[in-house]
Design an enzyme around this catalytic site. Sequence first.
Site, short mmCIF file in Angstrom:
data_model
loop_
_atom_site.label_atom_id
_atom_site.label_comp_id
_atom_site.label_asym_id
_atom_site.label_seq_id
_atom_site.Cartn_x
_atom_site.Cartn_y
_atom_site.Cartn_z
N TYR A 14 0.87 -1.18 0.00
CA TYR A 14 0.00 0.00 0.00
C TYR A 14 0.90 1.22 0.00
O TYR A 14 2.06 1.16 0.42
CB TYR A 14 -1.02 0.00 1.14
N GLU B 251 2.03 -0.89 -6.25
CA GLU B 251 1.61 -0.04 -5.14
C GLU B 251 0.10 0.17 -5.24
O GLU B 251 -0.41 0.55 -6.29
CB GLU B 251 2.31 1.33 -5.19
ZN LIG Z 1 5.61 -1.38 0.72
#
Ligand SMILES: [Zn+2]
Length: 239
Positions: free
Chosen positions: A25, A89
């Site tokens: 994240y 991500e």
């Molecule tokens: Zn990370």
Amino acid sequence: MKITQTPSPNFDARTLPISLLILHYTGMESGEAALARMCDADAKVSAHYMVETDGRIFQLVDEENRAWHAGVSEWAGETNINSASIGIEIVNGGHNVPLEDGSLPPYPDVQINAVIALSKAVMARHGSLTLLGHSDIAPERKDDPGEHFPWAGLAAAGLGAYPSVEDDRRILFTAGERDRGVSILQSGLAHIGYGARVTGIMDARTTAIVTALQRRYRQDQVDGVVDVMTMEIVKALVS
Ligand SMILES: [Zn+2]
């Protein structure tokens, strides 16, 4: 799948074949802020992709190049994780930016569906990659994508294993304990791929790895304490 190209200068050449897919994240206030940071040469961080909360996908680094997302990390004895992996991500404030009531911000379904589609597209190009969270490869430093990330949903979509074991919370080992069973646990964790060392002691490293395992496979109780259920999850993943 629509992918917006937003090139980052933060990459170099791979020295290993691609075998891992690492999920993160962003841990920031917004996707825009994360994108700006990953495209800033001074920040020296990046990922191959970023998935927004509304499901939009951005590509920052070509898959053939080595993005800088893993940091100091280890899996199955390999420490050059950036060279061996694709990094995604996922925009989520996580533990850094919790909701007002202190809980972790949920991942919207539209975002998770995009993560699943992207992961499958990546694996269609590179073969079946081992799917990991950042916390799996850096358990003493990282807790993303967090115990609120729907790993079971990904497994239901065919991405990663999610063993179903009996819910038995009887405690076996706590921090600092020395026991032959701890050696068995550590061997199992190392066999799965975690950077565990067989010491026979529930040391800080082992506790961190157990916490990472629970963050992924037993998300309602993430405390690093080894109970029967945790041990059963390790056994199921080993076999
Ligand atoms: Zn990370």
